[in-house]
Scaffold this motif. Structure first.
Motif, PDB file in Angstrom:
ATOM      1  N   SER A  23       0.851  -1.291  -0.060  1.00  0.00           N
ATOM      2  CA  SER A  23      -0.166   0.034   0.020  1.00  0.00           C
ATOM      3  C   SER A  23       1.082   1.075  -0.012  1.00  0.00           C
ATOM      4  O   SER A  23       2.042   1.249   0.344  1.00  0.00           O
ATOM      5  CB  SER A  23      -0.963  -0.038   1.360  1.00  0.00           C
ATOM      6  OG  SER A  23      -0.220  -0.172   2.413  1.00  0.00           O
ATOM      7  N   PRO A  24       0.350   2.343  -0.405  1.00  0.00           N
ATOM      8  CA  PRO A  24       1.232   3.556  -0.723  1.00  0.00           C
ATOM      9  C   PRO A  24       1.569   4.138   0.933  1.00  0.00           C
ATOM     10  O   PRO A  24       1.040   3.659   2.006  1.00  0.00           O
ATOM     11  CB  PRO A  24       0.170   4.803  -1.240  1.00  0.00           C
ATOM     12  CG  PRO A  24      -0.716   3.937  -1.700  1.00  0.00           C
ATOM     13  CD  PRO A  24      -0.985   2.578  -1.160  1.00  0.00           C
ATOM     14  N   ALA A  25       2.475   4.783   1.061  1.00  0.00           N
ATOM     15  CA  ALA A  25       2.902   5.343   2.289  1.00  0.00           C
ATOM     16  C   ALA A  25       1.756   6.202   2.747  1.00  0.00           C
ATOM     17  O   ALA A  25       1.047   6.866   2.129  1.00  0.00           O
ATOM     18  CB  ALA A  25       4.016   6.286   2.172  1.00  0.00           C
ATOM     19  N   PRO A  26       1.516   6.142   4.196  1.00  0.00           N
ATOM     20  CA  PRO A  26       0.434   6.854   4.733  1.00  0.00           C
ATOM     21  C   PRO A  26       0.469   8.417   4.405  1.00  0.00           C
ATOM     22  O   PRO A  26       1.422   8.979   4.534  1.00  0.00           O
ATOM     23  CB  PRO A  26       0.878   6.500   6.207  1.00  0.00           C
ATOM     24  CG  PRO A  26       1.696   5.613   6.421  1.00  0.00           C
ATOM     25  CD  PRO A  26       2.396   5.374   5.275  1.00  0.00           C
ATOM     26  N   GLY A  27      -0.799   8.901   3.946  1.00  0.00           N
ATOM     27  CA  GLY A  27      -0.739  10.342   3.633  1.00  0.00           C
ATOM     28  C   GLY A  27      -0.241  10.491   2.205  1.00  0.00           C
ATOM     29  O   GLY A  27      -0.259  11.759   1.809  1.00  0.00           O
ATOM     30  N   ASN A  96      -2.752  -0.876   7.902  1.00  0.00           N
ATOM     31  CA  ASN A  96      -2.875   0.666   8.035  1.00  0.00           C
ATOM     32  C   ASN A  96      -4.179   1.240   8.934  1.00  0.00           C
ATOM     33  O   ASN A  96      -4.212   2.260   9.593  1.00  0.00           O
ATOM     34  CB  ASN A  96      -3.054   1.463   6.538  1.00  0.00           C
ATOM     35  CG  ASN A  96      -1.784   1.509   6.111  1.00  0.00           C
ATOM     36  OD1 ASN A  96      -0.536   1.654   6.761  1.00  0.00           O
ATOM     37  ND2 ASN A  96      -1.565   1.604   4.865  1.00  0.00           N
ATOM     38  N   SER A  97      -5.262   0.129   8.802  1.00  0.00           N
ATOM     39  CA  SER A  97      -6.311   0.396   9.334  1.00  0.00           C
ATOM     40  C   SER A  97      -6.583  -0.381  10.841  1.00  0.00           C
ATOM     41  O   SER A  97      -7.372  -0.252  11.291  1.00  0.00           O
ATOM     42  CB  SER A  97      -7.790   0.272   8.592  1.00  0.00           C
ATOM     43  OG  SER A  97      -7.704  -1.179   8.031  1.00  0.00           O
ATOM     44  N   PHE A  98      -5.429  -1.142  11.076  1.00  0.00           N
ATOM     45  CA  PHE A  98      -5.398  -2.171  12.561  1.00  0.00           C
ATOM     46  C   PHE A  98      -5.063  -1.315  13.685  1.00  0.00           C
ATOM     47  O   PHE A  98      -4.250  -0.325  13.407  1.00  0.00           O
ATOM     48  CB  PHE A  98      -4.386  -3.119  12.009  1.00  0.00           C
ATOM     49  CG  PHE A  98      -4.468  -4.089  13.352  1.00  0.00           C
ATOM     50  CD1 PHE A  98      -5.380  -5.223  13.106  1.00  0.00           C
ATOM     51  CD2 PHE A  98      -3.408  -4.033  14.357  1.00  0.00           C
ATOM     52  CE1 PHE A  98      -5.478  -6.261  14.288  1.00  0.00           C
ATOM     53  CE2 PHE A  98      -3.532  -4.968  15.336  1.00  0.00           C
ATOM     54  CZ  PHE A  98      -4.402  -6.037  15.190  1.00  0.00           C
TER      55      PHE A  98
END
Length: 426
Positions: A23-27, A96-98
């Motif tokens: 997944s892409p980097a956060p933000g 990311n959502s964990f």
């Protein structure tokens, strides 16, 4: 403007373990750069191995050809690893959502196996690290790769205090705090990496375990392969028994047994080295034998023998991996310098034909199926040398860059050949 179809990276050391970020980097989900990051690890016969994260030198390499004199990828950050990493993975996209108890929301996790299971935290200070000058190394720039935990269990079958070397691991997508590892001491261990505890350790095989994989969508069932030539399924809810899904046939032309069999003599079998589920239809798995040139496709619903065999490699197979999209493409690579892509969807039976049994999560059996032999891959790429490993990207959406150019959507595959890594657009 031409769309780039291959990217290149030369590492300072021979590369074995590698993975593409899930997944892409956060933000940074709108930046093409953040989808093109690889985790790689060295393979040198000493205690000075490294792991590194590499990323695009400049996003314009995706759409313009006149950047050829510069490397496409550059090292963003690296860290000391000691023994070589047998496997490296980025966190699943679900991470990311964990609700992690001890992770900064802007950080991402990676894991490696070797003498222990190591969990790493990677953070980048966002777009600030982007160099305005092509050809300049992205120096420092706020990229940090730090060791979070190193887990090595007390071995069930060895008396020394440190755990035996780990051969591989699988990261659970549904519950990203769960990782299952495989070891040369015949065991598999399920870890909770959020609490740094071992949930269970079980003796999985009669000999070394070489690879392990969670059943997609399950937090209870995983499969493993090993030196005893068997593929086995385990369910954490009923660990008293395992299910043998496949055993390799005994080698032909066996020498007769000696008159005094030693206690350590075991019947020879052909070890199975890797196991991978088809994420689009988890009834199907792929595996291959040590020194084997064929790849076996197994169906959970008809255990015992492969439903398909892929025969096109001219030398031993080293790696395989399924696309994460519904394309059902399987990539295989080997010592014949070939990367082959197989389109298996036309040959697989729709999952609807066999409802999963709600209690076990395993599918009901299907009638005996005659094995199909496939010899024509859908696509092939010849590398400059033996291909030791491969990693798929997730589907990368089309993005518009600040130059006005638009990148083409699709998947990529990274392959490792010695110190060279090539990323190829599928």
């Amino acid at each position: 403007m031409t769309q780039t179809t291959s990217l290149q990276y030369e590492a300072p050391w021979p590369v074995y373990a590698l993975d593409w970020c899930k997944s892409p980097a956060p933000g940074q989900s709108l930046r093409p750069r953040s989808a093109f990051r690889l985790g790689i690890a060295s393979l040198t016969e000493d205690y000075r191995n490294r792991i590194a994260i590499v990323g695009l030198q400049d996003e314009r390499v995706l759409v313009e050809d006149d950047y050829t004199e510069y490397p496409d990828f550059v090292t963003l950050v690296e860290a000391q690893h000691g023994y070589p990493a047998t496997r490296l993975q980025w966190q699943p996209s679900t991470a990311n959502s964990f609700a992690w108890s001890q992770k900064a929301s802007s950080a991402e996790l990676l894991a490696t196996t070797g003498d222990a299971l190591r969990v790493w935290e990677y953070s980048s200070e966002g777009a600030a690290a982007v160099s305005a000058y092509v050809g300049r190394q992205v120096s420092g720039g706020g990229h940090k790769l730090t060791l979070k935990t190193a887990l090595s269990g007390q071995s069930k079958v060895q008396n020394n205090n440190t755990g035996a070397p780990l051969t591989s691991f699988s990261w659970n997508e549904k519950s990203p705090s769960l990782i299952v590892t495989s070891s040369i001491d015949t065991t598999c261990t399920v870890w909770n990496i959020d609490t740094s505890t071992a949930i269970t350790q079980l003796i999985a095989h009669d000999r070394e375990v070489y690879d392990v994989a969670w059943l997609p969508g399950s937090t209870d069932i995983f499969v493993s392969v090993g030196a005893d030539g068997s593929l086995r399924a385990f369910d954490l809810r009923s660990l008293e028994h395992s299910t043998i899904l496949y055993e390799t046939p005994a080698p032909k032309n066996m020498p007769p047994p000696t008159s005094s069999p030693s206690s350590s003599a075991r019947p020879p079998t052909s070890p199975l080295l890797r196991i991978a589920f088809n994420p689009a239809d988890s009834n199907y798995m792929s595996t291959f034998h040590m020194d084997g040139t064929e790849v076996q496709i197994l169906d959970m619903r008809s255990p015992g023998q492969p439903v398909m065999e892929l025969k096109a490699h001219k030398a031993q197979v080293n790696a395989l991996g399924w696309s994460s999209t519904d394309s059902q493409l399987l990539a295989t690579a080997g010592d014949d310098c070939q990367l082959l892509l197989w389109e298996l969807a036309p040959h697989t039976q729709a999952p609807a034909a066999s409802p999963r049994n709600a209690s076990t999560g395993l599918s009901s059996p299907r009638p005996d199926v005659k094995k199909r032999v496939l010899q024509d891959p859908w696509a092939a790429y010849t590398g400059a040398s033996e291909i030791t490993n491969l990693a798929w990207s997730p589907h990368i959406a089309s993005m518009t860059m600040n130059t006005g150019h638009t990148t083409a959507a699709g998947e990529w595959i990274a392959i490792a050949m010695g110190k060279s890594i090539k990323a190829l657009k599928v």
